[in-house]
Design a protein around this motif. Sequence first.
Motif, PDB file in Angstrom:
ATOM      1  N   GLN A  48     -63.924  15.266  -5.008  1.00 18.69           N
ATOM      2  CA  GLN A  48     -64.231  14.278  -3.968  1.00 18.69           C
ATOM      3  C   GLN A  48     -63.021  14.020  -3.082  1.00 18.69           C
ATOM      4  OE1 GLN A  48     -65.731  11.460  -7.057  1.00 18.69           O
ATOM      5  NE2 GLN A  48     -67.321  10.998  -5.557  1.00 18.69           N
ATOM      6  N   LEU A  49     -61.838  13.966  -3.698  1.00 16.69           N
ATOM      7  CA  LEU A  49     -60.619  13.731  -2.914  1.00 16.69           C
ATOM      8  C   LEU A  49     -60.400  14.829  -1.883  1.00 16.69           C
ATOM      9  CD1 LEU A  49     -57.766  12.400  -5.256  1.00 16.69           C
ATOM     10  CD2 LEU A  49     -58.935  11.194  -3.414  1.00 16.69           C
ATOM     11  N   ILE A  50     -60.677  16.074  -2.271  1.00 17.81           N
ATOM     12  CA  ILE A  50     -60.506  17.183  -1.330  1.00 17.81           C
ATOM     13  C   ILE A  50     -61.389  16.986  -0.105  1.00 17.81           C
ATOM     14  CG2 ILE A  50     -60.936  19.652  -0.978  1.00 17.81           C
ATOM     15  CD1 ILE A  50     -60.037  20.115  -3.836  1.00 17.81           C
ATOM     16  N   GLN A  51     -62.659  16.651  -0.326  1.00 16.50           N
ATOM     17  CA  GLN A  51     -63.571  16.442   0.800  1.00 16.50           C
ATOM     18  C   GLN A  51     -63.162  15.218   1.615  1.00 16.50           C
ATOM     19  OE1 GLN A  51     -65.647  18.810   1.520  1.00 16.50           O
ATOM     20  NE2 GLN A  51     -65.028  19.838  -0.370  1.00 16.50           N
ATOM     21  N   HIS A  52     -62.708  14.185   0.936  1.00 13.19           N
ATOM     22  CA  HIS A  52     -62.258  12.975   1.630  1.00 13.19           C
ATOM     23  C   HIS A  52     -61.063  13.278   2.528  1.00 13.19           C
ATOM     24  CE1 HIS A  52     -60.951   8.879   2.380  1.00 13.19           C
ATOM     25  NE2 HIS A  52     -59.786   9.143   1.803  1.00 13.19           N
ATOM     26  N   PHE A  53     -60.109  14.040   2.027  1.00 14.10           N
ATOM     27  CA  PHE A  53     -58.947  14.411   2.841  1.00 14.10           C
ATOM     28  C   PHE A  53     -59.358  15.301   4.005  1.00 14.10           C
ATOM     29  CE2 PHE A  53     -56.243  12.421  -0.148  1.00 14.10           C
ATOM     30  CZ  PHE A  53     -54.946  12.421   0.343  1.00 14.10           C
ATOM     31  N   LYS A  54     -60.344  16.179   3.802  1.00 17.38           N
ATOM     32  CA  LYS A  54     -60.805  17.059   4.876  1.00 17.38           C
ATOM     33  C   LYS A  54     -61.326  16.268   6.059  1.00 17.38           C
ATOM     34  CE  LYS A  54     -62.155  21.355   2.555  1.00 17.38           C
ATOM     35  NZ  LYS A  54     -63.303  22.220   2.173  1.00 17.38           N
ATOM     36  N   THR A  55     -62.028  15.175   5.769  1.00 19.35           N
ATOM     37  CA  THR A  55     -62.643  14.395   6.841  1.00 19.35           C
ATOM     38  C   THR A  55     -61.786  13.236   7.326  1.00 19.35           C
ATOM     39  OG1 THR A  55     -63.833  13.062   5.196  1.00 19.35           O
ATOM     40  CG2 THR A  55     -64.975  14.965   6.091  1.00 19.35           C
ATOM     41  N   GLY A  56     -60.938  12.695   6.432  1.00 24.73           N
ATOM     42  CA  GLY A  56     -60.195  11.498   6.808  1.00 24.73           C
ATOM     43  C   GLY A  56     -58.696  11.661   6.974  1.00 24.73           C
ATOM     44  N   HIS A  57     -58.118  12.655   6.272  1.00 23.90           N
ATOM     45  CA  HIS A  57     -56.651  12.808   6.294  1.00 23.90           C
ATOM     46  C   HIS A  57     -56.287  14.295   6.346  1.00 23.90           C
ATOM     47  CE1 HIS A  57     -56.882   8.661   4.931  1.00 23.90           C
ATOM     48  NE2 HIS A  57     -57.394   9.028   3.778  1.00 23.90           N
ATOM     49  N   LYS A  58     -56.897  15.034   7.251  1.00 23.11           N
ATOM     50  CA  LYS A  58     -56.760  16.488   7.257  1.00 23.11           C
ATOM     51  C   LYS A  58     -55.299  16.935   7.348  1.00 23.11           C
ATOM     52  CE  LYS A  58     -58.906  20.564   9.246  1.00 23.11           C
ATOM     53  NZ  LYS A  58     -59.891  21.067  10.228  1.00 23.11           N
ATOM     54  N   ARG A  59     -54.491  16.182   8.066  1.00 21.73           N
ATOM     55  CA  ARG A  59     -53.069  16.537   8.223  1.00 21.73           C
ATOM     56  C   ARG A  59     -52.340  16.553   6.879  1.00 21.73           C
ATOM     57  NH1 ARG A  59     -48.608  12.866   9.178  1.00 21.73           N
ATOM     58  NH2 ARG A  59     -46.777  14.020   9.841  1.00 21.73           N
ATOM     59  N   TYR A  60     -52.835  15.789   5.915  1.00 21.16           N
ATOM     60  CA  TYR A  60     -52.151  15.642   4.632  1.00 21.16           C
ATOM     61  C   TYR A  60     -52.783  16.458   3.512  1.00 21.16           C
ATOM     62  CZ  TYR A  60     -49.924  11.792   7.075  1.00 21.16           C
ATOM     63  OH  TYR A  60     -49.229  11.038   7.986  1.00 21.16           O
ATOM     64  N   LEU A  61     -53.632  17.424   3.889  1.00 23.62           N
ATOM     65  CA  LEU A  61     -54.286  18.282   2.896  1.00 23.62           C
ATOM     66  C   LEU A  61     -53.749  19.697   3.029  1.00 23.62           C
ATOM     67  CD1 LEU A  61     -56.516  18.882   0.771  1.00 23.62           C
ATOM     68  CD2 LEU A  61     -58.063  19.323   2.696  1.00 23.62           C
ATOM     69  N   SER A  62     -53.352  20.271   1.916  1.00 18.34           N
ATOM     70  CA  SER A  62     -52.854  21.644   1.939  1.00 18.34           C
ATOM     71  C   SER A  62     -53.463  22.435   0.797  1.00 18.34           C
ATOM     72  CB  SER A  62     -51.325  21.683   1.819  1.00 18.34           C
ATOM     73  OG  SER A  62     -50.884  23.021   1.780  1.00 18.34           O
ATOM     74  N   SER A  63     -54.133  23.548   1.151  1.00 17.21           N
ATOM     75  CA  SER A  63     -54.657  24.439   0.120  1.00 17.21           C
ATOM     76  C   SER A  63     -53.784  25.680  -0.008  1.00 17.21           C
ATOM     77  CB  SER A  63     -56.100  24.842   0.453  1.00 17.21           C
ATOM     78  OG  SER A  63     -56.159  25.427   1.734  1.00 17.21           O
ATOM     79  N   ASP A  64     -52.793  25.793   0.850  1.00 18.26           N
ATOM     80  CA  ASP A  64     -51.797  26.860   0.744  1.00 18.26           C
ATOM     81  C   ASP A  64     -50.483  26.203   0.335  1.00 18.26           C
ATOM     82  OD1 ASP A  64     -53.591  28.892   1.744  1.00 18.26           O
ATOM     83  OD2 ASP A  64     -53.366  27.940   3.697  1.00 18.26           O
ATOM     84  N   ASP A  65     -49.405  26.963   0.389  1.00 19.00           N
ATOM     85  CA  ASP A  65     -48.108  26.366   0.086  1.00 19.00           C
ATOM     86  C   ASP A  65     -47.738  25.422   1.231  1.00 19.00           C
ATOM     87  OD1 ASP A  65     -48.190  28.100  -2.011  1.00 19.00           O
ATOM     88  OD2 ASP A  65     -46.957  29.615  -1.035  1.00 19.00           O
ATOM     89  N   PRO A  66     -47.596  24.134   0.960  1.00 20.76           N
ATOM     90  CA  PRO A  66     -47.337  23.176   2.042  1.00 20.76           C
ATOM     91  C   PRO A  66     -46.009  23.451   2.746  1.00 20.76           C
ATOM     92  CG  PRO A  66     -47.968  22.054   0.015  1.00 20.76           C
ATOM     93  CD  PRO A  66     -47.695  23.482  -0.339  1.00 20.76           C
ATOM     94  N   ILE A  67     -46.016  23.292   4.050  1.00 22.18           N
ATOM     95  CA  ILE A  67     -44.792  23.367   4.844  1.00 22.18           C
ATOM     96  C   ILE A  67     -44.612  22.022   5.530  1.00 22.18           C
ATOM     97  CG2 ILE A  67     -43.625  24.453   6.791  1.00 22.18           C
ATOM     98  CD1 ILE A  67     -45.045  27.037   6.113  1.00 22.18           C
TER      99      ILE A  67
END
Length: 253
Positions: free
Chosen positions: A124-143
């Motif tokens: 649920q957190l992943i989907q929530h970040f996708k819609t509400g906090h996309k800038r703070y979601l990383s599925s790759d190595d974060p830069i």
Amino acid sequence: MRVVPDTILENLTCKMCCKYLTVSPIGVHPEGGNVCGRCLYGKKSPPSSLFEYEGDLNFYTILDLIPLSLLGYASYAKSLFPCVNRFEGCSKLLPFSSIRNHEITCIYTKYKCPLCQFEGVGSQLIQHFKTGHKRYLSSDDPIFILNLDNDVCETYLYRAKNMLFLVKVQYVKDITQFEFDTLCLGSLIKTGKIRLVFTIPFGGISTFEEYVLVSDQLLISKNNSFNLTFKINDFHLSEAKKIVCNYKIICIE
């Protein structure tokens, strides 16, 4: 047996609870998007088949069919779906018809979003970040590109396969100190290391200094936290204006 790809599953989630659309019946929300059977029925008895709908479902429109991109998997007996609690450590793969009953007994933990009041399991957190906090979601190595003229305090949701981490990045200008605090939200127990590459540009793109920090071997398990701290001045780079950090969690199989 074929497992439903994440590219399908994670693009078909409930508008209300952010869980996968893996419990029927599936409805349409009046504002757009789909609603899963968990939210439509709540604690009421579920229908006896995929396409049998009962009861007063208020303002939702019930679909005659579940979304076409999911229908082929849901109606095919040999298709398997991961549990919504996969990031909490549940490794079960289940046919569509078994998911509701499995979720009743599956052990899970809810987590609070560090950026708002939302609360849910990892999927649920992943989907929530996708819609509400996309800038703070990383599925790759974060830069992280951070300005050294100001204090920084930001939290990212970092996904590494079936593991989820909250990575809190802090920079305190007065003491030129960086801190990377990493919290494992839940996973099967693994060992690993944290690798942090930080690059500091000077003048132009082609002029930079690069440093690599690697942690000691870590035990990666639920609620374990890890810390990497360093000071810019320790590297005699106090004149730098910004830093580019490439962060990676490496699992040791």
